[in-house]
Design an enzyme around this catalytic site. Structure first.
Site, PDB file in Angstrom:
ATOM      1  CG  ASP A 130      -2.053   2.892   6.332  1.00  0.00           C
ATOM      2  OD1 ASP A 130      -2.346   4.077   6.780  1.00  0.00           O
ATOM      3  OD2 ASP A 130      -2.489   2.350   5.182  1.00  0.00           O
TER       4      ASP A 130
ATOM      5  CB  THR B  89      -1.820   3.084  -3.665  1.00  0.00           C
ATOM      6  OG1 THR B  89      -2.363   4.402  -3.182  1.00  0.00           O
ATOM      7  CG2 THR B  89      -1.528   3.403  -5.264  1.00  0.00           C
ATOM      8  CB  THR B  90      -7.197   4.090  -2.612  1.00  0.00           C
ATOM      9  OG1 THR B  90      -7.494   2.933  -2.110  1.00  0.00           O
ATOM     10  CG2 THR B  90      -8.476   4.546  -2.817  1.00  0.00           C
TER      11      THR B  90
ATOM     12  CD  GLU C  28      -4.142   9.662   3.501  1.00  0.00           C
ATOM     13  OE1 GLU C  28      -4.988  10.849   3.266  1.00  0.00           O
ATOM     14  OE2 GLU C  28      -4.346   8.473   2.874  1.00  0.00           O
TER      15      GLU C  28
ATOM     16  NE  ARG D  41     -10.675  10.555   1.868  1.00  0.00           N
ATOM     17  CZ  ARG D  41      -9.463  10.010   1.518  1.00  0.00           C
ATOM     18  NH1 ARG D  41      -8.590  11.145   1.348  1.00  0.00           N
ATOM     19  NH2 ARG D  41      -9.407   8.834   1.313  1.00  0.00           N
TER      20      ARG D  41
ATOM     21  N   PRO E 222      -1.436  10.532 -10.701  1.00  0.00           N
ATOM     22  CG  PRO E 222      -2.778  12.147 -11.750  1.00  0.00           C
ATOM     23  CD  PRO E 222      -3.046  10.932 -11.227  1.00  0.00           C
TER      24      PRO E 222
ATOM     25  CB  SER F 267      -5.306   9.945  -8.401  1.00  0.00           C
ATOM     26  OG  SER F 267      -4.586  10.930  -7.849  1.00  0.00           O
TER      27      SER F 267
ATOM     28  CG  HIS G 221      -8.710  14.958  -6.983  1.00  0.00           C
ATOM     29  ND1 HIS G 221      -7.874  14.056  -7.647  1.00  0.00           N
ATOM     30  CD2 HIS G 221      -8.593  14.399  -5.631  1.00  0.00           C
ATOM     31  CE1 HIS G 221      -7.303  13.362  -6.765  1.00  0.00           C
ATOM     32  NE2 HIS G 221      -7.643  13.355  -5.719  1.00  0.00           N
TER      33      HIS G 221
ATOM     34  CG  ASP H  32      -1.799   7.825   0.520  1.00  0.00           C
ATOM     35  OD1 ASP H  32      -2.426   7.979  -0.608  1.00  0.00           O
ATOM     36  OD2 ASP H  32      -0.912   8.866   0.249  1.00  0.00           O
TER      37      ASP H  32
ATOM     38  CG  ASP I 140      -1.750   1.406   1.635  1.00  0.00           C
ATOM     39  OD1 ASP I 140      -2.368   1.830   0.722  1.00  0.00           O
ATOM     40  OD2 ASP I 140      -1.349   1.712   2.576  1.00  0.00           O
TER      41      ASP I 140
HETATM   42  C1  XBP Z   1      -5.282   6.266   0.696  1.00  0.00           C
HETATM   43  C2  XBP Z   1      -6.279   7.040   0.016  1.00  0.00           C
HETATM   44  C3  XBP Z   1      -6.182   8.016  -1.033  1.00  0.00           C
HETATM   45  C4  XBP Z   1      -5.509   9.195  -0.351  1.00  0.00           C
HETATM   46  C5  XBP Z   1      -5.723  10.559  -1.244  1.00  0.00           C
HETATM   47  O1  XBP Z   1      -4.731   5.543  -0.404  1.00  0.00           O
HETATM   48  O2  XBP Z   1      -7.691   6.755   0.119  1.00  0.00           O
HETATM   49  O3  XBP Z   1      -7.513   8.505  -1.778  1.00  0.00           O
HETATM   50  O4  XBP Z   1      -6.345   9.632   0.702  1.00  0.00           O
HETATM   51  O5  XBP Z   1      -5.152  10.271  -2.569  1.00  0.00           O
HETATM   52  P1  XBP Z   1      -3.826   4.064   0.001  1.00  0.00           P
HETATM   53  P2  XBP Z   1      -5.947  10.697  -3.932  1.00  0.00           P
HETATM   54  O6  XBP Z   1      -3.769   3.940   1.633  1.00  0.00           O
HETATM   55  O7  XBP Z   1      -4.672   3.030  -0.445  1.00  0.00           O
HETATM   56  O8  XBP Z   1      -2.685   4.394  -0.593  1.00  0.00           O
HETATM   57  O9  XBP Z   1      -6.497  12.111  -3.362  1.00  0.00           O
HETATM   58  O10 XBP Z   1      -4.860  10.737  -4.888  1.00  0.00           O
HETATM   59  O11 XBP Z   1      -6.887   9.749  -3.867  1.00  0.00           O
HETATM   60 MG    MG Z   2      -2.890   3.243   3.365  1.00  0.00          MG
END
Ligand code: XBP
Ligand code: MG
Length: 256
Positions: free
Chosen positions: A186, A125-126, A24, A61, A130, A128, A85, A17, A15
């Site tokens: 995480d 990873t969720t 975050e 979100r 970019p 994006s 975004h 973030d 993962d």
């Molecule tokens: C975490 C998320 C992401 C980030 C924000 O992703 O949910 O949406 O909070 O990134 P992960 P974006 O833990 O799966 O890596 O604004 O690019 O979505």
């Molecule tokens: Mg995460």
């Protein structure tokens, strides 16, 4: 063939973030800068952001928040969310470029150990693409994308975490079954996603997820540890090691 590469473990799926880096808070600041730029009048404080993180994906979100707190303006706001975004992602890139975020302990060490042992690496990873492009080359190394056999980002799947789609996409692009992989996550949302894909999961909680429900994780440790900064065991199977290395991951992925 080294003893490690003869073991059943074939890939480690990371993962991003909160796992590769504690990002975050940088995302939250970027959202608030974007809200100021577009004069939305929104401001996400840490406690509110923590609750909003149950909805993965920045665009989702924002839509979720608008539907909860500004339903009367949703018809006007919804069509502009992609533009908001894009502004947020530019601010996120600026915050990362400022050096506000570094890779968490043990991440680069474990990735390099895997590459030396021909264990495959992947991203699920969720985030994006970019946002990922703004982050990984900066905190790992400029051409780090060649480290990964699969890079599954939120914009590539129909259903984001906790759905299994991102991990299933990573497995498909690696060409391996779930039993040959281990996921490093995480959050509870991420644990549910990897588990739904049938993947054994190790948790390293981050700032916004330290009180999440991690039942079902193989083990929960403070971080992956470094030789001079040992990890702290939290719950699940005791890794009886001061760092998470390939041998530890192999033990965790083996049935009890
Ligand atoms: C975490 C998320 C992401 C980030 C924000 O992703 O949910 O949406 O909070 O990134 P992960 P974006 O833990 O799966 O890596 O604004 O690019 O979505
Ligand atoms: Mg995460």
């Amino acid at each position: 063939m080294s003893s490690v590469s003869s073991m059943r473990l074939r890939a480690v799926i990371f993962d991003v973030d909160g796992t590769i880096a504690d990002t975050e808070e940088a995302h939250r600041r970027a959202f608030n800068k974007a809200f100021d730029d577009v004069a939305l009048g929104w401001h996400w404080q840490p406690d509110l952001y923590k609750s909003l993180l149950k909805v993965t994906g920045g665009k989702e979100r924002m839509h979720h928040y608008a539907s909860l707190h500004h339903a009367d303006r949703l018809a006007e706001i919804a069509p502009r969310i992609a533009d908001f975004h894009a502004v947020k992602t530019r601010h996120f890139a600026d915050i990362i470029t400022s050096g506000a975020v570094a890779a968490r302990p043990g991440i680069i060490r474990l990735m390099r150990e895997a590459m030396a042992s021909d264990i495959r690496l992947a991203i699920a990873t969720t985030m994006s693409r970019p946002s990922l492009d703004a982050l990984l080359p900066r905190i790992l190394e400029p051409d780090c994308y060649r480290w990964f056999g699969a890079i599954a980002t939120g914009d590539r799947v129909g259903a984001k975490k906790p759905a299994p789609d991102l991990y299933e996409l990573a497995l498909a692009e690696l060409g391996i079954d779930a039993i040959g992989a281990i996921a490093i996550e995480d959050s509870s949302v991420g644990l549910r996603s990897a588990t739904a894909a049938g993947i054994t999961t190790l948790i390293t909680p981050s700032t916004y997820t330290d009180d999440d429900d991690f039942n079902g994780a193989a083990t929960v440790v403070s971080d992956l540890g470094e030789p001079d900064a040992p990890l702290r065991y939290i719950q699940g199977r005791d890794v009886s090691s001061s760092v998470i290395d390939l041998a530890t991951l192999q033990d965790l992925s083996a049935p009890i």
